[in-house]
Scaffold this motif. Structure first.
Motif, short mmCIF file in Angstrom:
data_model
loop_
_atom_site.label_atom_id
_atom_site.label_comp_id
_atom_site.label_asym_id
_atom_site.label_seq_id
_atom_site.Cartn_x
_atom_site.Cartn_y
_atom_site.Cartn_z
N GLY A 124 -62.82 10.27 95.43
CA GLY A 124 -62.64 8.83 95.32
C GLY A 124 -62.03 8.20 96.55
O GLY A 124 -61.14 8.78 97.20
N SER A 125 -62.51 7.00 96.88
CA SER A 125 -61.97 6.23 98.01
C SER A 125 -61.01 5.19 97.47
O SER A 125 -61.41 4.09 97.11
N GLU A 157 -59.79 2.98 105.06
CA GLU A 157 -61.06 2.28 105.20
C GLU A 157 -61.18 1.68 106.60
O GLU A 157 -60.30 0.95 107.04
N GLU A 158 -62.24 2.03 107.30
CA GLU A 158 -62.50 1.51 108.64
C GLU A 158 -63.89 0.91 108.69
O GLU A 158 -64.84 1.46 108.13
N ILE A 159 -64.01 -0.20 109.36
CA ILE A 159 -65.31 -0.84 109.54
C ILE A 159 -65.90 -0.36 110.87
O ILE A 159 -65.29 -0.55 111.93
N SER A 168 -66.80 -7.38 94.39
CA SER A 168 -65.53 -7.32 93.67
C SER A 168 -65.47 -6.07 92.79
O SER A 168 -66.37 -5.84 91.98
N LEU A 169 -64.41 -5.28 92.93
CA LEU A 169 -64.24 -4.12 92.06
C LEU A 169 -64.11 -4.55 90.60
O LEU A 169 -64.61 -3.87 89.70
N VAL A 203 -65.72 -5.26 102.65
CA VAL A 203 -64.56 -5.89 101.98
C VAL A 203 -63.76 -4.89 101.15
O VAL A 203 -62.83 -5.29 100.45
N LEU A 204 -64.11 -3.60 101.23
CA LEU A 204 -63.48 -2.62 100.35
C LEU A 204 -61.98 -2.51 100.60
O LEU A 204 -61.21 -2.37 99.64
#
Length: 303
Positions: A174-175, A181-183, A123-124, A212-213
Motif C-alpha cells: 500500500g501507498s 509520493e513524487e511527481i 478523491s480517495l 494529487v495523491l
C-alpha cells in the motif's frame, strides 16, 4: 507510538518463477515515453476479466460501476481493490480459487475498467464511496477489504467511512505515506491538453490521480488513528514503486488497530501475482480476527 498488538512476520520470498515473470510481462503496457514515465504505474494494470465470474452492476453518483464476483453468495464477502492503473481482472487468480465460505468481489475502481466515469476520480473519499455500495449491499456483517498499491489508501478510507460494516483490512504493497509520493518530471506533460487526449483512458486517469495523491494522503493521515478494526499489511522489501518505508509509516499511524505486518524479504511490488499464498494467509487471518487484540502467537502463525 505503534498500534496495539502490532506484530511483524518476516518471510523470505523465493525469486519470481517463470510464470510470475509472464504475469508481470502481461501487465506491462508499452505506450510511449509519457506513459512509461508514470512512476511505473503501467506495470500492474492487471489482466482481463475472468470469463467464469459473475458481473455486478450498480450505480454510484449517477455513474455505472462494475465488479466481478465468485464463490458463496452467503459467505464472508471479500472486496478486492486494484491500484492505478488497473482493473478487477488483476484479481482473476483469486476469483478462480475462492475458499469455501467466502464470496470474492473484485471491483473496477471509478474511472477504470468497465466502471465510469470517463474522467478520473481523484478523491480517495469518492473512490471509497464508489465502492461502499458493495459493503452496504452485502446484507451481512464483516466485510473484508483488500487493497493493492493505491487500492491500499482507498481500502483504508472505506474502513473509515464504514467502521461498523468493514470487519478487517488487508493492505498489499500500500501507498500510504505522503512523503514518499513524487511527481515525475514527465507527469505534468500528461496533463497538457494535446497529450492528455491521445493517452489511453487508464493512463490519463492514473496520471491525474497520482498527481494529487500526496495531498489526498495528507488528508487521510489524521483519520488512520480512528480505525480500530484489525489490519493485515503485506509488503515486499524490494518494492521500488511503493517503497517499504510505507510500513513504518503505517505502524506509526494505525495507532488504534490490531496490526499484523507480513514482511516479504526480497519481494517486489507485484505481490498479487507473485505472493498469492501470503495474501491468502492474510485474508484468512483477517477473517478469523476480531476487534480485540489477538495474541502474538496467533498473529505469528504463517503457513
Amino acid at each position: 507510538m505503534t498500534s496495539p498488538g502490532s506484530t511483524r512476520v518476516v518471510k523470505t520470498a523465493p525469486p519470481p518463477s517463470a510464470d510470475d515473470r509472464k504475469r508481470k510481462s502481461r501487465s506491462v503496457h508499452t505506450l510511449g515515453l509519457i506513459a512509461a514515465s508514470l512512476t511505473g504505474a503501467t506495470q500492474f494494470a492487471g489482466a482481463q476479466a475472468a470469463e467464469t465470474t459473475d458481473l455486478i452492476h450498480y450505480e454510484w453518483n449517477d455513474t455505472r460501476m462494475v465488479a466481478q464476483r465468485a464463490g458463496d453468495p452467503t459467505g464472508t464477502r471479500v472486496i478486492f481493490i486494484h491500484g492505478t492503473p488497473g482493473s478487477a481482472g488483476a484479481w482473476e487468480d483469486y476469483l478462480a480459487d475462492v475458499p469455501d465460505g467466502f464470496e470474492y468481489v473484485a471491483v473496477d475502481r471509478a474511472g477504470f475498467g468497465e466502471s465510469g466515469p470517463d474522467d478520473a476520480v481523484t478523491s480517495l473519499a469518492d473512490q471509497a464511496e464508489a465502492i461502499a455500495p458493495l459493503v452496504d449491499g452485502a446484507n451481512r456483517a464483516g466485510v473484508i477489504v483488500v487493497g493493492h498499491s493505491l487500492g491500499g489508501p482507498v481500502a483504508t478510507m472505506l474502513g473509515v467511512l464504514r467502521p461498523h460494516s468493514v470487519k478487517a483490512l488487508v493492505i498489499v504493497a500500500g501507498s500510504l505515506d505522503p512523503a514518499l509520493e513524487e511527481i515525475h518530471f514527465m507527469q505534468p506533460i500528461g496533463e497538457w491538453w494535446g497529450v492528455r487526449h491521445v493517452l489511453p483512458r487508464m493512463i490519463r486517469n492514473a496520471n491525474r490521480e497520482l498527481m494529487v495523491l500526496e495531498a489526498e494522503l495528507d488528508a487521510l493521515a489524521p483519520l488512520m488513528a480512528d480505525l480500530k478494526i484489525p489490519i493485515q499489511v503485506v509488503h515486499g522489501t524490494q518494492d521500488n514503486l511503493t517503497p517499504f518505508q510505507n510500513v513504518p509509516y503505517m505502524e506509526a499511524h494505525f495507532t488504534s488497530a490490531p496490526l499484523t505486518v507480513t514482511v516479504l524479504e526480497g519481494q517486489n511490488h507485484f505481490l498479487p501475482w507473485n505472493s498469492k499464498a501470503e495474501i491468502d494467509a492474510a485474508i484468512d487471518r483477517a477473517a478469523n480476527s476480531s476487534q480485540s487484540t489477538p495474541s502474538e502467537s496467533e498473529l505469528s502463525e504463517t503457513p
